[in-house]
Structures are given as C-alpha cells and as structure tokens.
Enzyme design. Structure first.
Site, PDB file in Angstrom:
ATOM      1  N   LYS A  66       0.857  -1.186   0.000  1.00 60.00           N
ATOM      2  CA  LYS A  66       0.000   0.000   0.000  1.00 60.00           C
ATOM      3  C   LYS A  66       0.895   1.239   0.000  1.00 60.00           C
ATOM      4  O   LYS A  66       1.482   1.587   1.020  1.00 60.00           O
ATOM      5  CB  LYS A  66      -0.912   0.043   1.240  1.00 60.00           C
ATOM      6  CG  LYS A  66      -1.991   1.112   1.047  1.00 60.00           C
ATOM      7  CD  LYS A  66      -2.515   1.736   2.317  1.00 60.00           C
ATOM      8  CE  LYS A  66      -1.773   2.917   2.817  1.00 60.00           C
ATOM      9  NZ  LYS A  66      -1.807   4.125   1.974  1.00 60.00           N
ATOM     10  N   GLU A 106      10.289   1.792   9.985  1.00 60.95           N
ATOM     11  CA  GLU A 106      11.287   2.804   9.614  1.00 60.95           C
ATOM     12  C   GLU A 106      10.606   4.153   9.789  1.00 60.95           C
ATOM     13  O   GLU A 106       9.740   4.521   8.995  1.00 60.95           O
ATOM     14  CB  GLU A 106      11.717   2.619   8.147  1.00 60.95           C
ATOM     15  CG  GLU A 106      12.431   1.329   7.858  1.00 60.95           C
ATOM     16  CD  GLU A 106      13.851   1.296   8.418  1.00 60.95           C
ATOM     17  OE1 GLU A 106      14.333   2.316   8.947  1.00 60.95           O
ATOM     18  OE2 GLU A 106      14.470   0.227   8.343  1.00 60.95           O
ATOM     19  N   GLU A 146      10.068  16.567  14.367  1.00 58.46           N
ATOM     20  CA  GLU A 146      10.416  16.427  12.957  1.00 58.46           C
ATOM     21  C   GLU A 146       9.558  17.367  12.107  1.00 58.46           C
ATOM     22  O   GLU A 146       8.335  17.311  12.163  1.00 58.46           O
ATOM     23  CB  GLU A 146      10.184  14.981  12.509  1.00 58.46           C
ATOM     24  CG  GLU A 146      10.635  14.740  11.084  1.00 58.46           C
ATOM     25  CD  GLU A 146      10.348  13.316  10.611  1.00 58.46           C
ATOM     26  OE1 GLU A 146       9.239  12.820  10.820  1.00 58.46           O
ATOM     27  OE2 GLU A 146      11.263  12.705  10.015  1.00 58.46           O
ATOM     28  N   GLY A 196       3.573   4.836  13.121  1.00 55.30           N
ATOM     29  CA  GLY A 196       4.319   3.609  13.435  1.00 55.30           C
ATOM     30  C   GLY A 196       3.904   3.034  14.781  1.00 55.30           C
ATOM     31  O   GLY A 196       3.718   1.821  14.922  1.00 55.30           O
ATOM     32  N   CYS A 201      13.735  11.245   5.788  1.00 52.57           N
ATOM     33  CA  CYS A 201      13.763  10.829   7.194  1.00 52.57           C
ATOM     34  C   CYS A 201      15.120  11.095   7.816  1.00 52.57           C
ATOM     35  O   CYS A 201      15.236  11.295   9.011  1.00 52.57           O
ATOM     36  CB  CYS A 201      13.414   9.353   7.284  1.00 52.57           C
ATOM     37  SG  CYS A 201      14.418   8.334   6.195  1.00 52.57           S
TER      38      CYS A 201
HETATM   39  P1  NAD Z   1       2.548   8.689   7.565  1.00 53.96           P
HETATM   40  O1  NAD Z   1       2.895   7.999   8.828  1.00 53.96           O
HETATM   41  O2  NAD Z   1       1.531   9.757   7.590  1.00 53.96           O
HETATM   42  O3  NAD Z   1       2.051   7.650   6.460  1.00 53.96           O
HETATM   43  C1  NAD Z   1       2.849   6.565   6.053  1.00 53.96           C
HETATM   44  C2  NAD Z   1       1.968   5.493   5.460  1.00 53.96           C
HETATM   45  O4  NAD Z   1       1.137   4.966   6.493  1.00 53.96           O
HETATM   46  C3  NAD Z   1       1.029   5.965   4.361  1.00 53.96           C
HETATM   47  O5  NAD Z   1       0.961   4.982   3.345  1.00 53.96           O
HETATM   48  C4  NAD Z   1      -0.309   6.067   5.083  1.00 53.96           C
HETATM   49  O6  NAD Z   1      -1.419   5.927   4.236  1.00 53.96           O
HETATM   50  C5  NAD Z   1      -0.202   4.913   6.042  1.00 53.96           C
HETATM   51  N1  NAD Z   1      -1.077   4.983   7.220  1.00 53.96           N
HETATM   52  C6  NAD Z   1      -1.513   6.079   7.876  1.00 53.96           C
HETATM   53  N2  NAD Z   1      -2.323   5.717   8.910  1.00 53.96           N
HETATM   54  C7  NAD Z   1      -2.370   4.370   8.909  1.00 53.96           C
HETATM   55  C8  NAD Z   1      -3.027   3.399   9.726  1.00 53.96           C
HETATM   56  N3  NAD Z   1      -3.807   3.749  10.740  1.00 53.96           N
HETATM   57  N4  NAD Z   1      -2.828   2.092   9.441  1.00 53.96           N
HETATM   58  C9  NAD Z   1      -2.055   1.709   8.422  1.00 53.96           C
HETATM   59  N5  NAD Z   1      -1.426   2.581   7.601  1.00 53.96           N
HETATM   60  C10 NAD Z   1      -1.569   3.897   7.843  1.00 53.96           C
HETATM   61  O7  NAD Z   1       3.945   9.238   6.994  1.00 53.96           O
HETATM   62  P2  NAD Z   1       4.188  10.130   5.698  1.00 53.96           P
HETATM   63  O8  NAD Z   1       3.736  11.519   5.977  1.00 53.96           O
HETATM   64  O9  NAD Z   1       3.667   9.429   4.497  1.00 53.96           O
HETATM   65  O10 NAD Z   1       5.782  10.083   5.602  1.00 53.96           O
HETATM   66  C11 NAD Z   1       6.624  10.925   6.294  1.00 53.96           C
HETATM   67  C12 NAD Z   1       7.236  10.211   7.476  1.00 53.96           C
HETATM   68  O11 NAD Z   1       7.931   9.037   7.038  1.00 53.96           O
HETATM   69  C13 NAD Z   1       8.291  11.040   8.178  1.00 53.96           C
HETATM   70  O12 NAD Z   1       8.133  10.921   9.562  1.00 53.96           O
HETATM   71  C14 NAD Z   1       9.594  10.404   7.730  1.00 53.96           C
HETATM   72  O13 NAD Z   1      10.678  10.625   8.608  1.00 53.96           O
HETATM   73  C15 NAD Z   1       9.215   8.971   7.636  1.00 53.96           C
HETATM   74  N6  NAD Z   1      10.152   8.236   6.779  1.00 53.96           N
HETATM   75  C16 NAD Z   1      10.989   7.329   7.354  1.00 53.96           C
HETATM   76  C17 NAD Z   1      11.925   6.657   6.566  1.00 53.96           C
HETATM   77  C18 NAD Z   1      12.866   5.641   7.168  1.00 53.96           C
HETATM   78  O14 NAD Z   1      13.377   4.815   6.424  1.00 53.96           O
HETATM   79  N7  NAD Z   1      13.113   5.670   8.463  1.00 53.96           N
HETATM   80  C19 NAD Z   1      11.984   6.903   5.194  1.00 53.96           C
HETATM   81  C20 NAD Z   1      11.100   7.838   4.650  1.00 53.96           C
HETATM   82  C21 NAD Z   1      10.184   8.494   5.447  1.00 53.96           C
END
Ligand code: NAD
Length: 501
Positions: A184, A259, A394, A242, A293
């Site tokens: 997804k 992650e 962040e 997460g 990230c």
């Molecule tokens: P987000 O947490 O808003 O969403 C990430 C994913 O989770 C999306 O696909 C979203 O639809 C899904 N999601 C949201 N709520 C959910 C739920 N209740 N159940 C299941 N899935 C759900 O994050 P974002 O805004 O898309 O991305 C930015 C974040 O990602 C930043 O915090 C960034 O640091 C982090 N990030 C981490 C890494 C790493 O490798 N550590 C890499 C890239 C981004």
C-alpha cells in the site's frame, strides 16, 4: 498507462493490481493525486477499502500456499527478481518522471534513485538461494537441523518521499525469502507503485505474489494491518503512525519492522574541511526539500567557527535555484502535499515564536519560478536551543536549526538529547574523534565527512523512536524469515514417554 507530460489536459486514471488483475475499488470510488509544482490534480487512483484489502490479502495467501510460487526453486525466485531489476532499469526514466509528477522531488534525484533501485533486486535476488539453515550438534540422540522459512503474506506500507525506493527496500527481501506481498503506497504517491506492478507482471511473477492496493491510511492501511492473514507488517512513515501500527499488529501477534522519522544531528567540528562541511550541511537539509527521514535538521556547529560557518552556509544556500522539479537545473523543489506545506509553515511560526533568529528564508517562496506550487524558502534559524520544539520535533521540510556547542562532550549530549535516533553526521579531520563520535552517537547510521549515503549492502534503520528492525544488507532478509528446528531421532528405542527430554 504511460508517462504523462505536464500539459496533459485529462487526468490519468489508474487501476489497482490484485491477484494478477487490474481492478477498480469495489466501491468504484477514486481520489485525486496532485502535482506539487502546479498544485493541480494530475491523476485518479482507486480508493480501496476493507473489502479490496481482503481480496488482495486472500490472493496473496492463495499464492503463498498453492500454485507456482511455493514450489519454485529459490534460484528461480532469484532469477525473477533479477528480471524485475532489469525491467526497472529499462523503465527508470519513465518511472522517475512519474515520481516527480506525484511527489515533486527533483528529477536529478529521482532519476538517480530509479537507476539505483535495480541493485536491490539483483542483490536480494542473489540471496534467494543462499538462505541456509545449519546442522546443530545437540546433547540428544537425534539429527537436528534448522530451516529458515518465509512468513506468509507481508504488508508493505510506505511513505511518499521516495515511493519506489521505500517499497523496494521491503519487496526485494520479502520476495527473495519466498513471501507474498500486499503493497500500500502513500495516498499522495500511488502512481509509481501501480506502474511498477505492471513490471512485476511482465517479469513473470505468478498472480497474487505482489498486489498493490491504493487508498488512505485509516481505511485501507488499517484494514491491511488488521487482516488476520497478514503475518508481517513492514512500515515506513511517521513515528506516530508507526506506534499505532505496532499496537494494532501486536493484537494479531504479527511481526513488525518500522522505519520512522528523525531529528538527526549533523555535527561540524572546528577541525573540519569547511567547504565539504558546508556542502554536507546543505545536502543534509535542503536536498529533497528536507523531506527525508535522515534530514540533518539540527546543525551543531562548534562555537569558534559558528559565525563564519553560518555565513558561508547562508551564502551557499541562498544561491540554490528553486523551481520546476522536472528541470535538471533546479536544486530545491516544492513540498509534496498541501498538509505537509502547511505543517512546515506552521513549524516556521513555532520557531519564530520561540525566539530564534531567521538568517535565511522563513516563509512561503513566492518567486515567479515557483508558479502556484507548494514552495517554502530554504530556511535557517540560529540561536536555537535544543530544548525548543523546532529542535525536538520532525518538520520534514527545508528548515534548519543551528545550535552551537563547545566540545565533544557537549556535541554528544546535544546530539543524543532527542527522542529519535535515525542518523547523525560528523565533520572532522581527526580520525580518533570520528571513531569516538560514531560510538557515542545514538543513531542507526553515522556518517563521517559525508551525508545521506545509502546502499543496498548496508543495514539501515533507527534507534529509539526512529524504528525497529533493519532494511538493506544481508540481515534484512531475516526480517522476512522464521526459523524451524527439525529433530530426527537416531535413538535405538523410544525413551520413557512420561519424561521430557
Ligand atoms: P505517515 O505515517 O503519515 O504515512 C505513512 C503510510 O502509512 C502511508 O501509506 C499512510 O497511508 C499509512 N497509514 C496512515 N495511517 C495508517 C493506519 N492507521 N494504518 C495503516 N497505515 C496507515 O507518513 P508520511 O507523511 O507518508 O511520511 C513521512 C514520514 O515518514 C516522516 O516521519 C519520515 O521521517 C518517515 N520516513 C521514514 C523513513 C525511514 O526509512 N526511516 C523513510 C522515509 C520516510
């Protein structure tokens, strides 16, 4: 489906990939995906709900338990992965354009990323037939050995900042290990995953081995994490999501790797090569418009060079060319989506309210070359204290907080005084200091005299609130395997059945 030019009048309409078929959502609903440079919709994507997720998971379960996939020799699995890598390489330019259209990152960055992604399929494809258990010598009359087996259906849920790279970090080891996957992608950047699914089909993976469902987190993502047939959730996203996913998956006793976000310290010592460190600071925060990230969003500068360093950094960052991310000349592109744009601007106000000094930028970028896009000026704050919200939370945007320090002890104390622990940078010419800092910084990755380097061979993941588990490197495949112990008795008679042995 083809690479859309920016002046396309019509929205590109996508379908999902479930059980080897191209389908709409059961509800028939779709949602718009926007081009961050124009702030206008460019594509329509199916809005999957629980029923669509169930169909995809059931298909993945069928593919895991029956048909060609579980009977395939691991070397054949490896060959399929390498074929997929070749197809990504052949389509790299087209996929990079789609990524830029959807997430607004620079074409120079995304083209490089897409040319690099095949390496993950080659590397993990090579590992597919090297998953070996071993014979164990025990104290019992038995021939005993271990086997490492796939888990079953894995859910891969990813963020919008590097859509295909983040998906690949999950898909390549999961498939090499013999699992099946439901991917997804982020609701802001679904197109590339759907285009990628076409390559999976072309490579010859059996139907149901890789499924892509598109939709929103709370309905589509949540249903996927909750689904009883999903055995593992591999997630990239914010720490808040997460944490929620970890709790949800715990109720089903599922394996999880996370992650998450970061607030990484990029630490500049007075003995650094200043030209390199200035470039490193800029690449740490303004490359990818800070939407990474591993952004080096806290720049710790040793006090005796603080003013000189900031002056050079500001001069360098001021010259960064903003504009259309499709142009190879552009150095800073837009923010990917409207909520994120508003969040970044909100943090700029928070910082100003906390009494920092703005030495560069500090608001919306309203330059002609930015059109109607969601642009924020590269922003540098000085006079930041590590306890301020701007130094602890962040932002995920082009906003840098500069914090002075006096000595190594203080650099370590400030560097580690944050909830996250994803990455850290150290700029010094002293090898002893470099080694000691790499030991003492609480981060999954420490870079010395470089920043943002990643490789398919090198483990990547977070300490503290930055995550659980590791992606990349040989051990990443273990995240998708479970160990079975096999006992074959060599005893001449069956021992007393009432006593455990
Ligand atoms: P987000 O947490 O808003 O969403 C990430 C994913 O989770 C999306 O696909 C979203 O639809 C899904 N999601 C949201 N709520 C959910 C739920 N209740 N159940 C299941 N899935 C759900 O994050 P974002 O805004 O898309 O991305 C930015 C974040 O990602 C930043 O915090 C960034 O640091 C982090 N990030 C981490 C890494 C790493 O490798 N550590 C890499 C890239 C981004």
């Amino acid at each position: 489906m083809s690479s859309p030019a920016r002046d396309d009048a019509e929205l590109v309409t996508y379908q999902m990939h479930v059980d080897g078929k191209w389908v709409d959502a059961v509800s028939g609903e779709r949602f718009e995906s926007h081009d961050p440079f124009t702030a206008k919709p460019w594509s329509l994507v199916p809005r999957a709900g629980a029923e669509d997720v169930d169909r995809a998971v059931q298909a993945a379960q069928r593919a895991f338990t029956g048909g060609e996939w579980p009977r395939m020799h691991p070397s054949q699995r490896g060959a399929l992965l390498r074929r997929l890598g070749d197809l990504v390489a052949e389509n790299a330019e087209r996929l990079a354009h789609i990524e830029v259209r959807d997430n607004g990152k620079l074409i120079s960055e995304m083209a490089g990323q897409l040319r690099y992604i095949p390496q993950w399929y080659y590397y993990f494809g090579g590992l597919a037939d090297k998953i070996e258990g071993h014979v164990v010598t025990t104290d019992k009359a038995a021939f005993t050995f271990t086997r490492h087996e796939p888990l079953g259906v894995c859910a891969a849920i990813s963020a919008w900042n590097s859509p295909l790279l983040l998906a690949t970090w999950k898909l390549a080891p999961a498939l090499a290990a013999g699992n099946t996957v439901v991917l997804k992608p982020s609701e802001y950047t679904s197109a590339s995953a759907l285009e990628f699914a076409r390559l999976v089909e072309q490579a010859g993976f059996p139907p149901g081995v890789v499924n892509v469902v598109t939709g929103f987190g709370p309905e589509c993502g949540q249903a996927l994490v909750e689904h009883p047939l999903v055995r593992k959730v591999a997630f990239t996203g914010s720490d808040r999501t997460g944490e929620h996913i970890y709790a949800t998956a715990a109720r089903g006793l599922k394996r999880v790797s996370l992650e998450l976000g970061g607030k990484s310290p990029n630490i500049v010592f007075a003995d650094c090569n200043m030209d390199d460190a200035v470039k490193g600071a800029v690449s740490g925060i303004f490359a990818a418009t800070g939407q990474t990230c591993i952004a080096g969003s806290r720049l710790l500068v040793q006090r005796q060079i603080h003013d000189q360093f900031v002056e050079r950094l500001v001069a360098f960052a001021r010259s960064a060319r903003m504009g259309d991310p499709m142009s190879t000349e552009t150095q800073v592109g837009p923010v990917t989506n409207l909520p994120q744009y508003e969040k970044v601007l909100g943090y700029i106000d928070v910082a100003k309210g906390e009494g920092v000094q703005t030495v560069l930028g500090g608001g919306k970028a309203e330059r002609p070359e930015c059109g109607d896009g969601w642009f924020v000026e590269p922003t540098i704050f000085t006079g930041v204290r590590n306890s301020m919200r701007i130094a602890q939370e962040e932002v995920f945007g082009p906003v840098l907080s500069v914090i002075p320090f006096d000595d190594d002890e203080e650099a370590v104390a400030i560097g580690n005084d944050v909830a996250f622990g994803l990455a850290a940078g150290v700029w010094t010419q002293d090898i002893r200091r470099a080694l000691l800092m790499s030991e003492r910084l609480q981060a999954g990755t420490v870079w010395v005299n470089t920043y943002r380097a990643v490789s398919y061979q090198m483990p990547f993941g977070g300490f503290k609130r930055s995550g659980l588990g590791r992606e990349n490197g040989q051990d990443a495949i273990k995240e998708y395997l479970q160990t079975k112990s096999v006992w074959i008795s060599t005893a001449s008679e069956v021992p007393n059945p009432f006593v455990m042995r």
